[in-house]
Design an enzyme around this catalytic site. Sequence first.
Site, PDB file in Angstrom:
ATOM      1  N   SER A  98       0.543  -1.144   0.205  1.00 33.46           N
ATOM      2  CA  SER A  98      -0.065  -0.050   0.245  1.00 33.46           C
ATOM      3  C   SER A  98       0.869   1.497  -0.090  1.00 33.46           C
ATOM      4  O   SER A  98       1.838   1.263   0.388  1.00 33.46           O
ATOM      5  CB  SER A  98      -0.886  -0.233   1.519  1.00 33.46           C
ATOM      6  OG  SER A  98      -1.441  -1.551   1.059  1.00 33.46           O
TER       7      SER A  98
HETATM    8  N1  SAH Z   1       1.274  -4.960   4.427  1.00 33.37           N
HETATM    9  C1  SAH Z   1       1.006  -5.103   3.139  1.00 33.37           C
HETATM   10  C2  SAH Z   1      -0.036  -5.778   1.917  1.00 33.37           C
HETATM   11  C3  SAH Z   1       0.383  -6.187   1.082  1.00 33.37           C
HETATM   12  S1  SAH Z   1      -1.054  -6.658   0.403  1.00 33.37           S
HETATM   13  C4  SAH Z   1       1.886  -4.030   3.059  1.00 33.37           C
HETATM   14  O1  SAH Z   1       1.344  -2.597   3.484  1.00 33.37           O
HETATM   15  O2  SAH Z   1       3.379  -4.131   2.409  1.00 33.37           O
HETATM   16  C5  SAH Z   1      -1.715  -7.605   1.460  1.00 33.37           C
HETATM   17  C6  SAH Z   1      -1.428  -8.762   1.401  1.00 33.37           C
HETATM   18  O3  SAH Z   1      -2.443  -9.909   2.174  1.00 33.37           O
HETATM   19  C7  SAH Z   1      -0.980  -9.742   0.556  1.00 33.37           C
HETATM   20  O4  SAH Z   1       0.179 -10.563   0.369  1.00 33.37           O
HETATM   21  C8  SAH Z   1      -1.800 -11.222   0.638  1.00 33.37           C
HETATM   22  O5  SAH Z   1      -0.859 -12.291  -0.393  1.00 33.37           O
HETATM   23  C9  SAH Z   1      -2.562 -10.886   2.286  1.00 33.37           C
HETATM   24  N2  SAH Z   1      -3.179 -11.824   2.247  1.00 33.37           N
HETATM   25  C10 SAH Z   1      -4.939 -12.132   1.155  1.00 33.37           C
HETATM   26  N3  SAH Z   1      -5.931 -12.924   2.202  1.00 33.37           N
HETATM   27  C11 SAH Z   1      -5.027 -12.978   3.270  1.00 33.37           C
HETATM   28  C12 SAH Z   1      -5.130 -13.797   4.493  1.00 33.37           C
HETATM   29  N4  SAH Z   1      -6.571 -14.777   4.744  1.00 33.37           N
HETATM   30  N5  SAH Z   1      -4.462 -14.971   5.198  1.00 33.37           N
HETATM   31  C13 SAH Z   1      -2.993 -14.264   5.057  1.00 33.37           C
HETATM   32  N6  SAH Z   1      -2.563 -13.489   4.119  1.00 33.37           N
HETATM   33  C14 SAH Z   1      -3.930 -12.309   3.221  1.00 33.37           C
END
Ligand code: SAH
Length: 217
Positions: free
Chosen positions: A54
């Site tokens: 993000s």
């Molecule tokens: N906090 C991170 C966001 C990454 S995008 C940042 O700011 O860099 C969102 C992430 O959530 C992705 O890596 C995706 O694989 C993960 N995600 C989606 N559903 C999930 C779930 N049920 N359990 C764990 N991770 C999940």
Amino acid sequence: MRTLVEIVRQAGVTDPRLLDAVRATPRERFVPPEFAARAELDAPIPIGHDQPTSQPSLVARMIDALRLSDTDEVLEIGTGCGYMTALLARLARRVYSVERHADLAELAMANLASSGLTDVEIVVGDGSLGLPAHAPFDAIIVSATASEVPAPLVEQLKDGGRLVMPIHERAADMVTLFAKRHGRLQEQRLLLPACFVPLVRSPPDPYSNGGRTGPCG
Ligand code: SAH
């Protein structure tokens, strides 16, 4: 060009500890090398698996709402490349983070280690189930969207604890701050509308929006 600290401050973050954490955490270490030149911009960056990290102002505003102290144990859902995890690790006592993609979890661990942040536990799995072995948590932060907060996360939050999550409503994801009081989650305030990837559950939850695709990936 404005620095990330200036960008985050202009987005309304005033907590000096959080601003210090942003200053101490070079974002280029947390994005794929081909995007390093864009790391100082307030924009999402692709990290693989069709997932973005993000924009930093959004990450900081979500963390700011949790009002973390250095005694807090935090659960993060959706580690991605570990940028948000790094900021959390600088503010809290201990961070547990769940990521469903094993290679992203490994990458995040390496990124965190290269910043000297080792007091973080990253678990590969479905974060909608939380992490019962380490519960309860003082704060929970979710980086993926669903139509409601998964029940296990409510259960695993301490009474008095705070939770931030984007809640999918019609066309937007409403990033919302909740607090747990007397065993129940209460909505505190809407932080902002944004665009997140779906919280993917295994097995898929027929009532969730897990199959949604949209302009934000
Ligand atoms: N906090 C991170 C966001 C990454 S995008 C940042 O700011 O860099 C969102 C992430 O959530 C992705 O890596 C995706 O694989 C993960 N995600 C989606 N559903 C999930 C779930 N049920 N359990 C764990 N991770 C999940």
